[in-house]
Scaffold this active site. Sequence first.
Site, short mmCIF file in Angstrom:
data_model
loop_
_atom_site.label_atom_id
_atom_site.label_comp_id
_atom_site.label_asym_id
_atom_site.label_seq_id
_atom_site.Cartn_x
_atom_site.Cartn_y
_atom_site.Cartn_z
N GLU A 165 0.80 -1.23 0.00
CA GLU A 165 0.00 0.00 0.00
C GLU A 165 0.85 1.29 0.00
OE1 GLU A 165 -2.85 -0.29 3.18
OE2 GLU A 165 -3.83 -2.02 2.28
N GLU A 351 -5.32 -8.61 0.46
CA GLU A 351 -6.08 -8.29 1.67
C GLU A 351 -7.54 -8.01 1.33
OE1 GLU A 351 -4.67 -5.15 4.22
OE2 GLU A 351 -2.57 -5.74 3.91
O1 LIG Z 1 -7.08 -1.51 7.76
C1 LIG Z 1 -6.96 -2.88 7.64
C2 LIG Z 1 -5.64 -3.20 6.93
N1 LIG Z 1 -5.56 -2.48 5.69
N2 LIG Z 1 -4.38 -2.69 4.93
C3 LIG Z 1 -3.12 -2.60 5.68
C4 LIG Z 1 -3.19 -3.33 7.01
O2 LIG Z 1 -1.98 -3.12 7.72
C5 LIG Z 1 -4.41 -2.86 7.79
O3 LIG Z 1 -4.46 -3.48 9.05
#
Ligand SMILES: OC[C@H]1NNC[C@@H](O)[C@@H]1O
Length: 444
Positions: A165, A351
Site C-alpha cells: 500500500e 487483503e
Molecule cells: O485496515 C486494515 C488493513 N488495511 N491494509 C493494511 C493493514 O496493515 C491494515 O491493518
Amino acid sequence: MVHKFPDDFVWGTATAAYQIEGAANEDGRGESIWDRFSHIPGNVWNNQNGDVACDHYHRYKEDVQILKEMGVKGYRFSISWPRVIPDGTGKINQKGVDFYNNLIDELLRQGIQPFVTLYHWDLPQALQDRGGWTNRDTTDYFAEYAQQMFKQYGDRVKHWITHNEPWCTSFLGHAIGVHAPGLKDFSAALLAAHNVLLSHGKAVEVFRQMGLDGKIGITLNLTPSYPASNSADDLQAATISDGFSNRWFLDPVFKGQYPDDMVKVFGTFAKIPEIQESDMKLISSNIDFLGINYYSRSLVKHNPDAQFGVETLKPEGQYTDMDWEVYPQGLYDLLLRIKKDYGDIDLYITENGAAFKDVVENDQIDDIDRLNYLKKHFEKAAEAIRDGVKLKGYFVWSLMDNFEWAFGYSKRFGLIYVDYETQRRLWKKSARWYKDVIANNSVD
Ligand SMILES: OC[C@H]1NNC[C@@H](O)[C@@H]1O
C-alpha cells in the site's frame, strides 16, 4: 448457488510484522518509525503500541499450527526491516534473520506457501533520521535490504511483495499525518510516493539480476470510485478520486508514467517530484503479479469547496466498524477494470476483510457479519474469475486480531480472536466457516 474456485487457487490469510510480532526491543531489533510514532502520546487510540501486540515473535509455532488447522495454502506476512538490519543499512542482525528462517521453515513443514511482504510500513527509524522516504538514498537502502532478504530466503520463498500500500505509506504518513512518520506536507507525500515506487523498481531489478525462480509483485490498496450522478461534474469528481486513490500508483507501475490529469491537479498546490531519466523505466519494471487490497468503494460528487472538488458521500447500507461501506460489487468491478485498463496480469487479493465488534460468550464468537462480508466478496471474486480475470489467490485480512495502526487494538479484523490480556487465541465462527470454504474450494 455454489461458487467453485480453480483447483490451484491459493486461499490464505495475511498479517504484518509490526501489527502482530511484539518483541519490539528484543534480540537486537532496531527501532522503527512505528515504535517512535506510537510512543508519542495522542498518535494512537488509548496511546497503545506494538511493543507486545500478539506476541507472535514467541508464539509463531502456535500460530502456524492454527494456519495448518485452517487448511490455508498460503500465508502472507511481512519482514520487519529493523529486525533484520537494525540501522536500515549495513550490519545484519542474525537473531532477527533466524526468526524468519524459523517461521518460513515451519510454514513449509506444514505445507503452507510463504508470501513475503518486504515493506509493511515499519521503516527503520535510523533511516527516517536521514529523511526516510523523502530521501532518494532510501531507495538504495531498500534495494540493499531486498537483496539481503532474497539471499537469505530466496531458496524457499517463491512469492515476494515489495511494498504494501504505497498510497498509505505516502499519503497517510506524509500528507494526512495519521500514520508514521506523521508529516502533513503534500509535496513530501508525492516525493515519498515516488521514492517508494522507485525502491520497488530497484528491488525488482535486483530480484531479476539474482536469477531467482520465484515471482515478485507489489500490493496496492485500490478503491473503485463511483459518481453520485451522471452529471459531467460528478463524473469528473469520480475520475479525480480514481486518480488520487488508484491511478497515481497503477499508471507508473504498469504504464511508466504518472497520470497527466493528476499531475495538473496536484501541481496546482504541491511540488511534483523531480523525475530522473531512468526512474520511470525502473518503476515500471515487469512484475509477475499485482496484489490488490480491497475493502470498500468511494461514492463521490462534485463539490467546489471540497479537496480536489471531490466530496465523498455516505450512502445508505451496511458499514463495518471502520465505518467502511460493505460493497462487494466494488471488488468485481475493480478486478474487471484492472484487467481492462492495465493488462491481463496474475492478480492476488492480498487483503480483504472486515472489522466488526466481536462479543465473546463461553469462548464462542458468533461473528456472522464478518462471515457474511467474506462470503459476499468471495462470490464476487468467483464471478470475476468466471468472467476472465486471472485471480490466483485470496488472503483474508487478517489471520488474527492485531494492532490496527492509529486505532490501536480497538478494531478487530481477525478470523481468530486474540485476548490481549492472556494472548489466548479463539476461533471465531468465520474462521471455522473459512476452513470449510478452503476444504471445499467453493462458497455455497
Ligand atoms: O485496515 C486494515 C488493513 N488495511 N491494509 C493494511 C493493514 O496493515 C491494515 O491493518
